[in-house]
Write an enzyme that holds these catalytic residues in place. Structure first.
Site, mmCIF file in Angstrom:
data_model
loop_
_atom_site.group_PDB
_atom_site.id
_atom_site.type_symbol
_atom_site.label_atom_id
_atom_site.label_comp_id
_atom_site.label_asym_id
_atom_site.label_seq_id
_atom_site.Cartn_x
_atom_site.Cartn_y
_atom_site.Cartn_z
ATOM 1 N N GLY A 295 0.755 -1.310 -0.060
ATOM 2 C CA GLY A 295 0.068 0.074 -0.002
ATOM 3 C C GLY A 295 0.704 1.232 0.099
ATOM 4 O O GLY A 295 2.040 1.321 -0.606
ATOM 5 N N SER A 296 0.214 2.345 0.627
ATOM 6 C CA SER A 296 1.004 3.642 0.757
ATOM 7 C C SER A 296 2.303 3.570 1.396
ATOM 8 O O SER A 296 3.050 4.732 1.143
ATOM 9 C CB SER A 296 0.111 4.428 1.075
ATOM 10 O OG SER A 296 -1.021 4.904 0.303
ATOM 11 N N VAL A 297 2.696 2.584 2.183
ATOM 12 C CA VAL A 297 4.041 2.442 2.700
ATOM 13 C C VAL A 297 5.046 2.471 1.428
ATOM 14 O O VAL A 297 6.028 3.031 1.877
ATOM 15 C CB VAL A 297 4.265 1.146 3.691
ATOM 16 C CG1 VAL A 297 5.400 0.940 4.071
ATOM 17 C CG2 VAL A 297 3.268 1.268 4.757
ATOM 18 N N MET A 298 4.645 2.229 0.467
ATOM 19 C CA MET A 298 5.838 2.194 -0.554
ATOM 20 C C MET A 298 6.005 3.521 -1.114
ATOM 21 O O MET A 298 7.168 3.763 -1.892
ATOM 22 C CB MET A 298 5.028 1.141 -1.772
ATOM 23 C CG MET A 298 5.004 -0.167 -1.281
ATOM 24 S SD MET A 298 6.629 -0.930 -1.181
ATOM 25 C CE MET A 298 7.460 -0.612 -2.800
ATOM 26 N N LYS A 299 5.267 4.497 -0.877
ATOM 27 C CA LYS A 299 5.585 5.952 -1.074
ATOM 28 C C LYS A 299 6.949 6.258 -0.526
ATOM 29 O O LYS A 299 7.662 7.025 -1.034
ATOM 30 C CB LYS A 299 4.461 6.723 -0.884
ATOM 31 C CG LYS A 299 3.059 6.620 -1.640
ATOM 32 C CD LYS A 299 2.240 7.569 -1.591
ATOM 33 C CE LYS A 299 0.866 7.296 -2.587
ATOM 34 N NZ LYS A 299 0.100 6.294 -2.162
#
Length: 391
Positions: A295-299
């Site tokens: 999810g947005s952790v990858m940002k």
């Protein structure tokens, strides 16, 4: 004529005597040879068999170590109990003995009678019987042929709280999940045994041999979990899974300064004390065993790679559209929008999917993969729980 027959009769008798003597000597040689074989060649096995007949071995179970939270509060511990067994060949009146035991063991008298009448030297009448009950059985007149073996009971006083982390033990007392499985060697200890000399009826001889090898109890395993915080987390997860829309949910709480896990749970959970009546699909720990999309952790990972590689700075401005083609799909931000100028910091603050993809393309596929692996994606964390999947 008569005078000539008499010497012949004496000769026949002497010959018969010689044959008889030879037979006796041969028989004596056979007996002596057999004795030599028994005493010399086969003596040890026969002596061992005789000793086995008069020696009875009683196992002494090691007490399994406790599992506690960070403050020493027990999440799992064992209490003494016993297995009631019998040697039917030593039971004088199976029906009478069964009648005396049926209420104490909560086993039908007919079932006990059948077991106590079996043509065997060992039957199990009941397992995990409290020591209070076995003490009353020991006082019975009908206890002839009954014996007792250690058979501890594993208890989980917190129930489902922390259950997925703690795990459970099987009927044989071995850990099958969670910490119970991971630290089996530490928790289990080493069983001992007692060798007792018994009479022909199987009763211990007061002045006979009594050799005991004591058991070595297991050690306590202390966790970083906080039982109170674990309770609150599971309450919130259970409420989420009961909203009619959510089927599964997981949460991990860590200390920021140390990284220690103080709470970990997923819903639905289970009570380790009732594992044998629980859906097997629920007897795991989804937090560590199931694979999730990052999810947005990858940002954060993507922006770190871009800044580290010099492709952008925190104040670098990108003109970000509301959507972008990625392979055979169109990726949008939370809401499609006309092109907007975002700084790299703004891309992270607004959690822009499109801006993140633009930065990832600047980094390049091979370099980006190197950063993903550097951040631990595709590998396990090494957490002390079984069944961990790669991130």
């Amino acid at each position: 004529d008569g005078g000539r027959r008499e010497p012949l009769g004496l000769a026949q008798r002497e010959q018969r005597n010689r044959w008889g003597l030879a037979f006796l000597v041969a028989l004596l040689v056979v007996v002596v040879a057999k004795l030599v074989v028994l005493q010399g060649v086969d003596g040890a096995p026969y002596a061992q068999a005789a000793e086995n007949d008069r020696m009875k071995i009683y196992p002494i179970a090691a007490v399994r170590g406790a599992i506690t939270d960070r403050d020493g509060r027990p999440l799992a511990y064992s209490v003494d109990a016993e297995r009631v067994v019998a040697d039917p060949t030593l039971v004088e009146d199976p029906a009478r003995t069964a009648l005396a035991l049926t209420t104490l063991l909560d086993v039908p008298a007919a079932e006990l009678t059948e077991k106590l009448s079996a043509e065997t030297r060992y039957v199990v009448l009941a397992e995990q019987v409290s020591t209070e009950v076995t003490g009353r059985i020991r006082a019975l007149e009908e206890r002839q042929g009954l014996f007792f073996e250690d058979d501890p009971v594993r208890l989980y006083p917190a129930g489902a709280v922390g259950g997925q982390v703690v795990g459970f033990v099987g009927r044989d007392g071995d850990g099958l999940a969670g910490i119970e499985q991971r630290y089996e060697d530490v928790l289990s200890g080493t069983d001992g045994e007692e060798r007792v000399e018994v009479d022909g009826r199987g009763n211990p001889i007061p002045s006979g041999i009594d050799d005991t090898v004591p058991a070595v109890d297991g050690s306590t395993v202390g966790l970083t979990l906080d039982e109170d915080l674990q309770f609150v987390v599971q309450q919130r997860l259970d409420a989420a899974c009961a909203d009619g829309f959510t089927t599964t949910a997981s949460a991990v709480v860590q200390e920021v300064a140390t990284g220690k896990v103080v709470a970990m749970a997923g819903c639905p959970g289970y009570d380790p004390g009732s594992y044998n009546t629980t859906d097997p699909e629920l007897l795991g720990n989804p937090v560590i065993s199931e694979v999730y999309e990052p999810g947005s952790v990858m940002k954060a990972v993507t922006l770190a790679a871009a800044v580290e590689e010099g492709k952008a700075r925190a104040d670098t401005v990108l003109n970000v559209n509301g959507h972008i083609q990625a392979g055979d799909v169109v990726v949008t931000d939370a809401h499609d929008h006309a092109p907007i100028d975002f700084t790299v910091t703004g891309i992270l603050a607004k959690s822009s999917n499109v801006g993140t993809i633009m930065l990832a393309r600047e980094v390049g596929d091979s370099t980006f993969e190197r950063y993903l692996r550097a951040f631990g994606l595709g590998s396990t964390t090494g957490i002390e729980l079984p069944g961990e999947s790669a991130a």
